[in-house]
Design a protein around this motif. Structure first.
Motif, PDB file in Angstrom:
ATOM      1  N   GLU A  36       0.842  -1.200   0.000  1.00  0.00           N
ATOM      2  CA  GLU A  36       0.000   0.000   0.000  1.00  0.00           C
ATOM      3  C   GLU A  36       0.877   1.250   0.000  1.00  0.00           C
ATOM      4  OE1 GLU A  36      -4.064  -1.460   2.139  1.00  0.00           O
ATOM      5  OE2 GLU A  36      -2.608  -0.437   3.385  1.00  0.00           O
ATOM      6  N   TYR A  37       0.249   2.377  -0.217  1.00  0.00           N
ATOM      7  CA  TYR A  37       0.973   3.637  -0.277  1.00  0.00           C
ATOM      8  C   TYR A  37       0.139   4.742   0.334  1.00  0.00           C
ATOM      9  CZ  TYR A  37      -2.296   4.778  -3.937  1.00  0.00           C
ATOM     10  OH  TYR A  37      -3.460   5.026  -4.618  1.00  0.00           O
ATOM     11  N   ILE A  38       0.805   5.855   0.637  1.00  0.00           N
ATOM     12  CA  ILE A  38       0.127   7.077   1.055  1.00  0.00           C
ATOM     13  C   ILE A  38       0.717   8.229   0.255  1.00  0.00           C
ATOM     14  CG2 ILE A  38      -0.415   6.273   3.391  1.00  0.00           C
ATOM     15  CD1 ILE A  38       1.969   7.974   4.384  1.00  0.00           C
ATOM     16  N   ALA A  39       0.009   9.342   0.231  1.00  0.00           N
ATOM     17  CA  ALA A  39       0.531  10.574  -0.359  1.00  0.00           C
ATOM     18  C   ALA A  39       0.652  11.586   0.771  1.00  0.00           C
ATOM     19  CB  ALA A  39      -0.413  11.099  -1.433  1.00  0.00           C
ATOM     20  N   ILE A  40       1.786  12.256   0.835  1.00  0.00           N
ATOM     21  CA  ILE A  40       2.022  13.286   1.845  1.00  0.00           C
ATOM     22  C   ILE A  40       2.183  14.595   1.091  1.00  0.00           C
ATOM     23  CG2 ILE A  40       3.493  14.025   3.743  1.00  0.00           C
ATOM     24  CD1 ILE A  40       4.562  11.040   3.718  1.00  0.00           C
ATOM     25  N   THR A  41       1.359  15.572   1.424  1.00  0.00           N
ATOM     26  CA  THR A  41       1.337  16.816   0.674  1.00  0.00           C
ATOM     27  C   THR A  41       0.949  17.973   1.588  1.00  0.00           C
ATOM     28  OG1 THR A  41       0.325  17.938  -1.233  1.00  0.00           O
ATOM     29  CG2 THR A  41      -1.060  16.384  -0.026  1.00  0.00           C
ATOM     30  N   GLU A  42       1.266  19.184   1.160  1.00  0.00           N
ATOM     31  CA  GLU A  42       0.829  20.360   1.916  1.00  0.00           C
ATOM     32  C   GLU A  42      -0.630  20.667   1.640  1.00  0.00           C
ATOM     33  OE1 GLU A  42       4.729  23.006   2.806  1.00  0.00           O
ATOM     34  OE2 GLU A  42       3.741  23.400   0.903  1.00  0.00           O
ATOM     35  N   THR A  43      -1.087  20.320   0.463  1.00  0.00           N
ATOM     36  CA  THR A  43      -2.494  20.507   0.124  1.00  0.00           C
ATOM     37  C   THR A  43      -2.910  19.403  -0.840  1.00  0.00           C
ATOM     38  OG1 THR A  43      -4.133  21.920  -0.922  1.00  0.00           O
ATOM     39  CG2 THR A  43      -1.876  22.198  -1.663  1.00  0.00           C
ATOM     40  N   GLY A  44      -3.979  18.724  -0.531  1.00  0.00           N
ATOM     41  CA  GLY A  44      -4.445  17.643  -1.387  1.00  0.00           C
ATOM     42  C   GLY A  44      -5.486  18.089  -2.384  1.00  0.00           C
ATOM     43  N   ALA A  45      -5.667  19.393  -2.510  1.00  0.00           N
ATOM     44  CA  ALA A  45      -6.749  19.939  -3.315  1.00  0.00           C
ATOM     45  C   ALA A  45      -6.741  19.454  -4.761  1.00  0.00           C
ATOM     46  CB  ALA A  45      -6.699  21.461  -3.278  1.00  0.00           C
ATOM     47  N   ASN A  46      -5.595  19.330  -5.382  1.00  0.00           N
ATOM     48  CA  ASN A  46      -5.578  18.970  -6.795  1.00  0.00           C
ATOM     49  C   ASN A  46      -5.184  17.518  -7.060  1.00  0.00           C
ATOM     50  OD1 ASN A  46      -2.942  19.209  -6.076  1.00  0.00           O
ATOM     51  ND2 ASN A  46      -2.335  20.440  -7.828  1.00  0.00           N
ATOM     52  N   LEU A  47      -4.908  16.734  -6.037  1.00  0.00           N
ATOM     53  CA  LEU A  47      -4.498  15.349  -6.265  1.00  0.00           C
ATOM     54  C   LEU A  47      -5.559  14.541  -6.999  1.00  0.00           C
ATOM     55  CD1 LEU A  47      -2.617  14.122  -3.080  1.00  0.00           C
ATOM     56  CD2 LEU A  47      -1.714  14.467  -5.366  1.00  0.00           C
ATOM     57  N   LYS A  48      -6.798  14.664  -6.572  1.00  0.00           N
ATOM     58  CA  LYS A  48      -7.866  13.875  -7.171  1.00  0.00           C
ATOM     59  C   LYS A  48      -8.077  14.235  -8.641  1.00  0.00           C
ATOM     60  CE  LYS A  48     -11.916  11.572  -5.636  1.00  0.00           C
ATOM     61  NZ  LYS A  48     -12.924  11.391  -4.666  1.00  0.00           N
ATOM     62  N   SER A  49      -7.916  15.513  -8.968  1.00  0.00           N
ATOM     63  CA  SER A  49      -8.092  15.911 -10.367  1.00  0.00           C
ATOM     64  C   SER A  49      -6.903  15.462 -11.224  1.00  0.00           C
ATOM     65  CB  SER A  49      -8.288  17.424 -10.482  1.00  0.00           C
ATOM     66  OG  SER A  49      -7.130  18.110 -10.072  1.00  0.00           O
ATOM     67  N   LEU A  50      -5.731  15.371 -10.641  1.00  0.00           N
ATOM     68  CA  LEU A  50      -4.551  14.927 -11.387  1.00  0.00           C
ATOM     69  C   LEU A  50      -4.442  13.407 -11.463  1.00  0.00           C
ATOM     70  CD1 LEU A  50      -1.932  17.435  -9.946  1.00  0.00           C
ATOM     71  CD2 LEU A  50      -2.918  17.454 -12.243  1.00  0.00           C
ATOM     72  N   TYR A  51      -4.871  12.733 -10.398  1.00  0.00           N
ATOM     73  CA  TYR A  51      -4.768  11.268 -10.313  1.00  0.00           C
ATOM     74  C   TYR A  51      -6.144  10.712  -9.959  1.00  0.00           C
ATOM     75  CZ  TYR A  51       0.091  12.654  -9.963  1.00  0.00           C
ATOM     76  OH  TYR A  51       1.314  13.235 -10.194  1.00  0.00           O
ATOM     77  N   SER A  52      -6.855  10.227 -10.935  1.00  0.00           N
ATOM     78  CA  SER A  52      -8.247   9.811 -10.749  1.00  0.00           C
ATOM     79  C   SER A  52      -8.405   8.682  -9.732  1.00  0.00           C
ATOM     80  CB  SER A  52      -8.861   9.395 -12.087  1.00  0.00           C
ATOM     81  OG  SER A  52      -8.148   8.299 -12.624  1.00  0.00           O
ATOM     82  N   GLY A  53      -7.386   7.887  -9.500  1.00  0.00           N
ATOM     83  CA  GLY A  53      -7.485   6.778  -8.553  1.00  0.00           C
ATOM     84  C   GLY A  53      -7.143   7.151  -7.121  1.00  0.00           C
ATOM     85  N   THR A  54      -7.012   8.452  -6.841  1.00  0.00           N
ATOM     86  CA  THR A  54      -6.631   8.892  -5.499  1.00  0.00           C
ATOM     87  C   THR A  54      -7.655   8.453  -4.465  1.00  0.00           C
ATOM     88  OG1 THR A  54      -5.470  10.820  -6.362  1.00  0.00           O
ATOM     89  CG2 THR A  54      -6.134  10.907  -4.054  1.00  0.00           C
ATOM     90  N   LYS A  55      -7.187   7.803  -3.416  1.00  0.00           N
ATOM     91  CA  LYS A  55      -8.040   7.420  -2.292  1.00  0.00           C
ATOM     92  C   LYS A  55      -7.824   8.449  -1.188  1.00  0.00           C
ATOM     93  CE  LYS A  55      -7.802   2.562  -3.456  1.00  0.00           C
ATOM     94  NZ  LYS A  55      -7.424   1.217  -3.029  1.00  0.00           N
ATOM     95  N   GLU A  56      -8.866   9.213  -0.897  1.00  0.00           N
ATOM     96  CA  GLU A  56      -8.729  10.333   0.019  1.00  0.00           C
ATOM     97  C   GLU A  56      -8.254   9.935   1.414  1.00  0.00           C
ATOM     98  OE1 GLU A  56     -12.002  13.079  -0.068  1.00  0.00           O
ATOM     99  OE2 GLU A  56     -12.197  12.848  -2.235  1.00  0.00           O
TER     100      GLU A  56
END
Length: 90
Positions: A36-56
């Motif tokens: 499994e993986y996680i994403a670490i970011t300062e803002t997740g606002a655009n992750l879902k639009s850039l990566y359609s498979g993003t699991k919030e």
């Protein structure tokens, strides 16, 4: 392979040969299973639009994470302040 709680793990970078102050990823007891993986970011606002498979539930907002330039080394630090892993951008 084993499951890992990422509670109180931190992320840092090395610049000029020195590790900067590690920043916390999360204090929640999130269990990361092998593969499994996680994403670490300062803002997740655009992750879902850039990566359609993003699991919030796998996006962790850390407001003051290091900015990893092409010359930095990224460091993953365990709760006991021991380096777990590091990598350099090439």
């Amino acid at each position: 392979m084993r499951n890992i709680s990422i509670a109180n793990w931190k992320i840092a970078d090395y610049t000029s040969g020195q590790m900067n102050t590690p920043k916390p990823i999360t204090s929640s007891n999130f269990i990361l299973f092998p593969g499994e993986y996680i994403a670490i970011t300062e803002t997740g606002a655009n992750l879902k639009s850039l990566y359609s498979g993003t699991k919030e539930d796998r996006v962790f907002i850390s407001e003051d994470i290091p900015d990893f330039s092409s010359e930095d080394i990224a460091v993953l630090v365990m709760p006991d302040n021991i380096t777990s892993d590091l990598f350099a951008y090439n």
